[in-house]
Design a protein around this motif. Structure first.
Motif, short mmCIF file in Angstrom:
data_model
loop_
_atom_site.label_atom_id
_atom_site.label_comp_id
_atom_site.label_asym_id
_atom_site.label_seq_id
_atom_site.Cartn_x
_atom_site.Cartn_y
_atom_site.Cartn_z
N HIS A 131 -29.35 -8.53 -5.96
CA HIS A 131 -28.22 -9.45 -6.19
C HIS A 131 -27.10 -8.73 -6.91
CE1 HIS A 131 -30.07 -9.33 -10.13
NE2 HIS A 131 -31.20 -9.78 -9.59
N THR A 132 -25.87 -9.06 -6.57
CA THR A 132 -24.76 -8.55 -7.37
C THR A 132 -23.87 -9.72 -7.76
OG1 THR A 132 -23.44 -8.07 -5.41
CG2 THR A 132 -24.70 -6.26 -6.31
N VAL A 133 -23.31 -9.64 -8.93
CA VAL A 133 -22.40 -10.68 -9.41
C VAL A 133 -21.03 -10.06 -9.66
CG1 VAL A 133 -24.14 -12.17 -10.47
CG2 VAL A 133 -23.17 -10.30 -11.81
N PRO A 134 -19.96 -10.85 -9.53
CA PRO A 134 -18.66 -10.33 -9.96
C PRO A 134 -18.71 -10.07 -11.47
CG PRO A 134 -18.49 -12.67 -9.43
CD PRO A 134 -19.86 -12.23 -9.04
N ARG A 155 -30.17 -11.61 -2.15
CA ARG A 155 -31.19 -11.50 -1.10
C ARG A 155 -32.37 -12.38 -1.50
NH1 ARG A 155 -33.86 -7.78 2.28
NH2 ARG A 155 -31.89 -7.80 3.42
N GLU A 156 -32.77 -13.26 -0.57
CA GLU A 156 -33.96 -14.09 -0.81
C GLU A 156 -34.96 -13.88 0.33
OE1 GLU A 156 -33.69 -18.20 -1.69
OE2 GLU A 156 -32.06 -17.96 -3.13
N PRO A 157 -36.26 -13.83 0.01
CA PRO A 157 -36.81 -13.68 -1.34
C PRO A 157 -36.57 -12.27 -1.87
CG PRO A 157 -38.58 -13.56 0.27
CD PRO A 157 -37.32 -13.84 1.04
N MET A 158 -36.87 -12.06 -3.15
CA MET A 158 -36.67 -10.75 -3.76
C MET A 158 -37.91 -9.87 -3.60
SD MET A 158 -34.57 -11.96 -7.17
CE MET A 158 -34.93 -10.50 -8.11
N LYS A 209 -23.82 -14.40 0.60
CA LYS A 209 -22.77 -13.49 0.19
C LYS A 209 -21.40 -14.15 0.22
CE LYS A 209 -21.08 -9.74 2.75
NZ LYS A 209 -21.27 -8.48 3.44
N ILE A 210 -20.58 -13.92 -0.79
CA ILE A 210 -19.16 -14.24 -0.66
C ILE A 210 -18.32 -13.06 -1.16
CG2 ILE A 210 -19.26 -16.78 -0.74
CD1 ILE A 210 -18.45 -16.57 -3.70
N GLU A 211 -17.14 -12.93 -0.55
CA GLU A 211 -16.21 -11.87 -0.93
C GLU A 211 -15.06 -12.50 -1.72
OE1 GLU A 211 -16.71 -8.72 0.22
OE2 GLU A 211 -17.94 -8.94 2.03
N TYR A 212 -14.39 -11.70 -2.51
CA TYR A 212 -13.21 -12.17 -3.24
C TYR A 212 -12.00 -11.38 -2.76
CZ TYR A 212 -16.76 -14.22 -6.26
OH TYR A 212 -17.83 -14.93 -6.73
#
Ligand code: DHB
Length: 397
Positions: free
Chosen positions: A295-298, A279-282, A184-187
């Motif tokens: 998973h989420t993407v920006p 998240r791994e594994p899915m 995870k990373i935050e912006y």
């Protein structure tokens, strides 16, 4: 209830999987917390890859996406006050379609209703159990008006699918000790999103880097437009009058060419936080995660919904093979197969986000470096192709 595939989450991913499975005669039940009306009015992304459009049309969901979606041949990267158009058919022989996610939901929900799908709205999952067994179970409560909220309902299935969004109940049902890892990373920024009654400002979407921060000029129709600008995650929509919003958006697209946004009344304002997460594994035993649950993407690369559909393609083919042959091979490979594309999309979304946004505390070197990167991409056919290939979507596995 006993069914083959129990699906938690009735958003686009869950409904598309349900639709594809039913077409193959594979029974399934969808459990969704919200009601139809709420999901229908939740404004999300707008760009579909050609492959996502095909998944809808070729499976017989509806032709509305073809009739009402807007095919786009490119985007405009704007920086230093100048526009740099990218033409996708010329660069990579592909286009994208602008068709709002809530329209995708409306079409899928209508198709499930038409085909007699078992979609249980307003159902709150309280337990996902026996995930490693041959009979995983979903326990839920009917939270619709008039229902008894104390009665616990159960769905027993062979396979449980968690397509329940970024705050996924299913994902959280797997404890920390169970051998998975979250990345995870935050912006330090969010998007201020608006809907406005105004004509289009430009034929193509504009992704703008400016000293005042990022802006995205998108569209919904001839007379409704969608726009976003980078803001502080703590920003409050109440503090933003229409005038203030328009002047902020205009500042970010200003340039020597005199480009002016076409303005109008703003009827929807939202601050949208985002992060990068995997998240791994899915999968976990007989539970499989798909879409934002895994998973989420920006939002900067418009990949979220497309990535969810790509998961569903892999998962559907695995389930279809499992029920046709009894072989678990594709199911066991689901996570690894899906994660390859997930990390490509994570990289692309992170790249677009960092290249186009400006950090408040950014070192001046970093700001200039990002402009150098934009110049590199736009001044080279290879650079443009790299972006265009990712934006329009890599071939499905
Ligand atoms: C839209 C949203 C995005 O995140 C994007 O990259 C392009 C378009 C939209 O809502 O229109």
């Amino acid at each position: 209830t006993r069914t083959k595939v129990g699906i938690v989450g009735g958003g686009p991913a869950g409904l598309l999987l349900s639709h594809l499975l039913s077409k193959q005669g594979i029974d399934n039940v969808v459990i969704e917390l919200r009601d139809h009306e709420t999901i229908k009015n939740t404004h999300r992304a707008g760009i579909l890859e050609q492959q996502a459009v095909k998944m809808l049309t070729e499976s017989g969901v509806d032709g509305r996406v073809l009739a009402h979606g807007d095919e786009h041949e490119g985007i405009d990267l704007r920086f230093n006050g100048e526009s740099h158009p990218l033409n996708f058919p010329d660069l990579v022989d592909a286009t994208v379609t602008l068709y709002a996610q809530n329209e995708v939901f409306i079409d899928l929900a209508a198709a499930r209703k038409r085909d007699g799908g078992d979609i249980r709205y307003e159902s709150e999952v309280i337990e996902a159990a026996d995930l490693k067994s041959d009979t995983p179970k979903i326990r839920y409560k009917d939270v619709s008006a008039g229902a008894d909220p104390d009665v616990v309902h159960e769905v027993h299935c062979d396979v449980l699918v968690g397509a329940d969004g970024s705050r996924s109940f299913c994902r959280r049902a797997v404890g920390q000790e169970q051998g998975h890892q979250d990345f995870k990373i935050e912006y330090p920024f969010a998007w201020f999103g608006i809907l406005t009654e105004a004509p289009k400002s430009s034929p193509e979407l504009i992704y703008a880097n400016s000293p005042h921060g990022f802006a995205l000029i998108s569209q919904r129709s001839a007379n409704v437009q969608r726009m976003y600008f980078q803001c502080d995650p703590a920003e409050k929509t109440e503090d933003w009058s229409d005038d203030r919003i328009w002047s902020e958006l205009q500042k970010r697209v200003d340039g020597p060419d005199g480009f002016q946004l076409k303005t109008g009344p703003i009827f929807d304002k939202t601050v949208l936080g985002f992060r990068s997460f995997v998240r791994e594994p899915m999968s976990h035993g007989n539970m499989f995660l798909a879409g934002d649950a895994a998973h989420t993407v920006p939002p900067t690369g418009a990949k979220g919904l497309n990535l969810a559909f790509a998961d569903i393609k892999v998962l559907f083919e695995a389930l279809d093979s499992f029920y046709a042959t009894g072989s678990r091979e594709l199911l066991d490979g689901y996570s690894e197969t899906a994660l390859k594309r997930v990390w490509k999309a994570q990289n692309f979304s992170y790249w677009m986000t960092s290249m186009l946004h400006t950090r408040k505390d950014a070192h001046p070197f970093e700001t200039k470096r990002a402009l150098g990167e934009l110049e590199t991409v736009t001044s080279s056919r290879y650079g443009q192709q790299y972006l265009a290939e990712s934006y329009t979507g890599w071939p499905h596995a």
